[in-house]
Design an enzyme around this catalytic site. Structure first.
Site, PDB file in Angstrom:
ATOM      1  N   TYR A  36      13.797  31.887   3.996  1.00 52.45           N
ATOM      2  CA  TYR A  36      12.634  32.539   4.743  1.00 52.45           C
ATOM      3  C   TYR A  36      12.846  33.108   6.283  1.00 52.45           C
ATOM      4  O   TYR A  36      13.006  32.098   6.865  1.00 52.45           O
ATOM      5  CB  TYR A  36      11.216  31.911   4.777  1.00 52.45           C
ATOM      6  CG  TYR A  36      11.092  32.036   3.247  1.00 52.45           C
ATOM      7  CD1 TYR A  36      11.035  32.900   2.052  1.00 52.45           C
ATOM      8  CD2 TYR A  36      11.268  29.947   2.192  1.00 52.45           C
ATOM      9  CE1 TYR A  36      10.178  32.730   1.077  1.00 52.45           C
ATOM     10  CE2 TYR A  36      10.897  30.469   0.913  1.00 52.45           C
ATOM     11  CZ  TYR A  36       9.881  31.720   0.967  1.00 52.45           C
ATOM     12  OH  TYR A  36      10.108  30.967  -1.080  1.00 52.45           O
ATOM     13  N   LYS A  44       1.083  -1.167   0.148  1.00 56.30           N
ATOM     14  CA  LYS A  44       0.397  -0.288  -0.228  1.00 56.30           C
ATOM     15  C   LYS A  44       1.216   0.755  -0.228  1.00 56.30           C
ATOM     16  O   LYS A  44       2.312   1.305   0.063  1.00 56.30           O
ATOM     17  CB  LYS A  44      -1.205  -0.264   1.224  1.00 56.30           C
ATOM     18  CG  LYS A  44      -0.392  -0.079   2.088  1.00 56.30           C
ATOM     19  CD  LYS A  44      -0.866  -0.384   3.903  1.00 56.30           C
ATOM     20  CE  LYS A  44      -0.142  -0.325   4.943  1.00 56.30           C
ATOM     21  NZ  LYS A  44      -1.130  -1.727   5.995  1.00 56.30           N
TER      22      LYS A  44
HETATM   23  C1  LIG Z   1       0.079  -2.037   6.927  1.00 55.59           C
HETATM   24  C2  LIG Z   1      -0.558  -2.226   7.065  1.00 55.59           C
HETATM   25  C3  LIG Z   1       0.189  -3.838   7.752  1.00 55.59           C
HETATM   26  C4  LIG Z   1       2.241  -3.810   7.929  1.00 55.59           C
HETATM   27  O1  LIG Z   1       1.915  -3.177   9.491  1.00 55.59           O
HETATM   28  P1  LIG Z   1       3.470  -3.400   8.913  1.00 55.59           P
HETATM   29  O2  LIG Z   1       3.707  -2.449  10.863  1.00 55.59           O
HETATM   30  O3  LIG Z   1       3.920  -2.026   7.957  1.00 55.59           O
HETATM   31  O4  LIG Z   1       4.784  -4.646   8.810  1.00 55.59           O
HETATM   32  C5  LIG Z   1      -0.267  -5.044   8.182  1.00 55.59           C
HETATM   33  N1  LIG Z   1      -2.191  -5.270   8.106  1.00 55.59           N
HETATM   34  C6  LIG Z   1      -2.832  -4.201   7.808  1.00 55.59           C
HETATM   35  C7  LIG Z   1      -4.508  -4.378   8.146  1.00 55.59           C
HETATM   36  C8  LIG Z   1      -2.086  -3.444   7.639  1.00 55.59           C
HETATM   37  O5  LIG Z   1      -2.609  -2.370   7.583  1.00 55.59           O
END
Ligand SMILES: *Cc1c(COP(=O)(O)O)cnc(C)c1O
Length: 823
Positions: free
Chosen positions: A717, A492
């Site tokens: 700035y 993601k």
């Molecule tokens: C993002 C996510 C993960 C992964 O989490 P990490 O801490 O990056 O390993 C696992 N499960 C779900 C449902 C997530 O949204």
């Protein structure tokens, strides 16, 4: 290979026992990868058991392709039918057998072997020394950084009878590793590059690290090292007799006293021997690390008998970049594999293999120059011809007069040009559309000009993704889980900023089982780019139902209402959809709660159109010990909820709960699958295994301008940066719009320039930031600045501005070019 081997010899060398029908077969090639076999009938396939697969699984397929001799584990059950077609050598441990064959092949080579180890610089010293020596000698060297228990044997099998010197590197990750490597490499001349102070998992301390590495040289005639590395020098001098040592130092008292004098963008290196004889060389770089590496190279070349003018000639062509295979975005959705610094057969093979693992594109195009390798041109070009044919390229563009020999082997649309200039004058960059191009050429052909012409226009900031580190981290987590547990990788948010398609493709080749994205359009993008793994979508919306169906994406369903909507959709279209159920055990973000279970069960029976592929929950505090009780409570509650749901199903969905931190802290709850996120990208959030992961991404930019400012001047700035005594600043081509957080303003952040800290001065601007470089010499426009990477940890940076590594990673703007490399 140096000599062909009969099956009887292989039995002898490995201590194995051969069965089967092909006893007369001679072996002249060895492979451990079923996809990389050029001459099947002459190849010995060694079946290794790896994290993702057992090589033996490919045997039936390989027999079909014509491979006739296999090295397999004792106890592997061979089909009688296969026995009639091939021979099988059974050994206790196929990896050890591979190493024994390598040691045998090494023993046949009578020319000098150079062995290199140390914490940093191994690969670059190997490459540079290879370049310098190839002025006069035919050099064999490990491809890329093939320096491990399996990489070293493969490097040794690359040595051919016409080679006059071999350069092999050795890397170890734990005590005991070096002995095996040493038996295979048996270096005549050793180089101990240096020793890092960083803690390495697998070693109790610096002394143990040095002692382990020193084992490489136990039978060497000579060893080169730098006396200014005190720990290292002490240890070496106490372990190895002084007549075998060649030391160098920036002070007096070593075999070579060195001085480095800056000289208009170059450095003059003066070496003085103990008999006061001096030699002078010039090298085209100024940074400490390169100078250290090149000093090793010069002394090794002198020791091997190369003369001074030839060394200088070789040094003139060195580039201060490392020889990495990189994948870059090209014009019109093309992808470029930049291999412009590597031009030998072994390198070409690695590059073609890398090419074959990329996402499918319209056509595969190779741009290749003459190979300026010393050796037998006929033999080399016939091997290049074979490689070209076996990798199924669609078009070849040959540059130079020698590659022309291969023209008859080229596919139809191919062309040749006499020089790089001629190619550049005649090529229409727009003629490449959605293609995959491998650009590989000898240094003197300056193929970087071709890469520049064909790559996407970019500004000075790049995010480099180290694919080897990604592989390393993937394997680390794979080792934490039981063999049957599946691995879902979270890609993601553009794969945590790293670039979803390339990362998804890489882990698809690594053997991940599932992918997950946040939104449907992320999934669609992956499908369009050729990703085939099942993809779970965490947060689908009703508007995307058509896309889910069209692109075979599997939505997460988190409420009864959503279940019903999707069920009715599937019924209307008369389709089956795979879905995942999110059970809320404490996150309180999305998900079914206990009170929904009755309704959920009845919905499941009402809508057989929805196939429950998995059930999962998400832990809220797996990274922190303080939440331990809560985590366990979540896991237990999940197990109970899951049992209730499964009771109404006639099939077994996958059950999963652990994220990266959970994998480390709750090994008993792996269930059917785990969901790996941040850990893959190199951050171990529990802090228990910091040293086991490798940082994956390096964010780099360049200096646009350097200014000397008078006392009292202010910077940026709102006049927030003040230089009471005046000083020197550098303006960098990165700002908050690129993802360089504004909270780094006013000394809260720093970057690395020439390995030294340069603090942010004033406020971070939208596209630029100024850093204080008063303490640095010789900083100039065009120099590189590291924002984060191996030397600046993300965790540390995140802490500094009160956030988490996740945010820093995912904030990098898409306008920052992502470049992928194998080191
Ligand atoms: C993002 C996510 C993960 C992964 O989490 P990490 O801490 O990056 O390993 C696992 N499960 C779900 C449902 C997530 O949204």
């Amino acid at each position: 290979m140096l000599t062909s081997l009969s099956i009887a010899q292989l039995e002898d060398i490995t201590g194995g026992k051969a069965l089967g029908s092909r006893r007369d077969q001679l072996i002249s090639q060895i492979s451990i990868d079923s996809r990389q076999i050029l001459h099947p009938e002459q190849t010995l396939f060694v079946a290794l058991r790896g994290a993702k697969a057992d090589g033996a699984d490919f045997i039936p397929e390989l027999i079909e392709e014509g491979v006739r001799v296999f090295l397999v584990h004792e106890g592997w059950s061979v089909d009688e039918k296969l026995m009639d077609l091939a021979s099988f050598i059974f050994t206790k441990d196929t990896r050890q057998a591979l190493q024994k064959i390598a040691a045998f092949e090494r023993s046949v080579f009578t020319k000098p072997v150079v062995g290199i180890t140390g914490s940093n610089g191994k690969t670059i010293i190997k490459e540079w020394l290879g370049q310098v020596l190839s002025q006069r000698f035919a050099v064999a060297k490990s491809p890329k950084s093939y320096n491990s228990q399996v990489g070293v044997p493969l490097s040794i099998f690359g040595i051919q009878p016409y080679h006059q010197v071999a350069i092999l590197e050795a890397g170890v990750s734990k005590s005991g590793d070096m002995e095996t490597l040493s038996r295979m490499i048996l270096p005549d001349l050793g180089i101990f590059t240096n020793i890092g102070s960083a803690h390495e998992e697998g070693f109790s301390g610096i002394q143990e690290k040095i002692r382990e590495k020193l084992k490489l040289f136990s039978a060497s005639k000579l060893l080169i090292y730098c006396k200014d590395q005190h720990h290292l020098a002490q240890e070496i001098e106490s372990q190895i007799s002084s007549d075998k040592l060649i030391s160098w130092s920036k002070k007096s008292g070593a075999d070579f006293s060195i001085s480095w004098k800056p000289l208009e963008g170059k450095t003059r290196i003066v070496l003085m021997k103990s008999d006061l004889n001096t030699m002078t060389f010039q090298v085209p770089f100024m940074d400490q690390a390169s100078l250290e590496n090149v000093t090793h190279v010069i002394i090794a070349a002198l020791t091997l008998g190369e003369d001074i003018p030839a060394i200088q000639e070789g040094l003139d062509h060195l580039k201060p970049v490392d020889m990495r295979l990189t994948l870059k975005p090209g014009l019109n959705d093309s992808l470029l594999i930049d291999d412009t610094y590597n031009n030998d057969l072994a390198g070409l093979k690695v590059a073609l293999e890398f090419m074959s693992q990329q996402r499918p594109k319209r056509s595969k195009i190779l741009i290749i120059s003459d190979l300026l390798q010393q050796g037998l041109p006929e033999k080399i070009y016939s091997e290049v011809g074979e490689l070209i044919q076996s990798y199924g390229l669609d078009q070849i563009i040959g540059v130079g007069t020698e590659v022309k020999r291969l023209e008859k082997l080229f596919p139809k649309k191919s062309k040749t040009y006499a020089s790089t200039e001629q190619f550049l004058q005649n090529v229409d960059p727009e003629s490449f559309q959605n293609d995959l191009l491998l650009i590989t050429g000898a240094r003197s052909f300056a193929f970087e000009k071709i890469v520049n012409r064909l790559q996407q226009r970019i500004h000075g900031t790049t995010l480099e993704i180290n694919l080897n580190a990604l592989t390393h981290n993937f394997n680390f987590y794979k080792k934490q889980i039981k063999p049957g547990t599946k691995l879902m990788v979270m890609v993601k948010a553009f794969a945590y900023g790293g670039g979803a398609a390339e990362i998804a493709n890489h882990i698809q080749t690594m053997g991940a089982d599932y992918l997950a994205v946040a939104f449907s359009d992320e999934g669609v993008a992956l499908r369009k780019q050729g990703i085939r793994l099942p993809i779970m979508v965490l947060n689908p919306v009703e508007e995307s139902f058509d896309l889910l169906r069209e692109y075979a994406l599997e939505p997460v369903v988190f409420s009864p209402e959503f279940f019903k909507k999707l069920g009715l959709y599937a019924r209307y279209h008369q389709i089956q959809l795979s879905i995942h159920l999110d059970l809320d055990t404490g996150m309180h973000r999305l998900g079914f709660e206990e009170k929904h279970l009755q309704e959920l069960k009845s919905l499941i029976s009402q809508f057989p159109e929805l196939n429950i592929a998995s059930l999962y929950t998400h832990l809220v505090g797996a990274d922190e010990e303080v939440h331990h009780d809560f985590s366990v409570q979540q896991l237990e509650q999940f197990m109970a909820m899951k049992s209730e749901i499964v009771s109404v199903l006639e099939y077994q969905p996958l059950v999963h709960a652990l994220n990266s931190a959970g994998i480390i802290r709750y090994p008993d709850y792996q269930m059917d699958m785990v969901r790996l996120g941040i850990g893959l990208y190199g951050v171990e959030v529990t802090g228990k295994h910091d040293a086991s992961l490798k940082p994956v991404s390096t964010l780099k930019t360049t200096i646009s301008q350097v200014k000397e400012l008078p006392a009292g001047a202010t910077v940026g700035y709102s006049r927030k940066g003040v230089l009471p005594n005046g000083g020197k600043i550098a303006t960098l081509a990165i700002g908050y719009a690129d993802g360089y957080d504004r909270r780094f303003s006013r000394g809260n952040g720093y970057v690395l320039i020439q390995g030294k800290k340069a603090p942010v001065i004033g406020n971070v601007c939208m596209d630029m930031v100024m850093v204080d470089v008063s303490e640095l010499d010789e900083v100039k426009a065009g120099d590189e600045a590291i924002i984060y990477g191996e030397q600046i940890s993300l965790k540390q940076l995140a802490d500094q501005i009160g956030t988490i590594p996740y945010e820093l990673l995912t904030n990098i703007s898409t306008r920052v070019k992502r470049v992928y490399y194998l080191d």
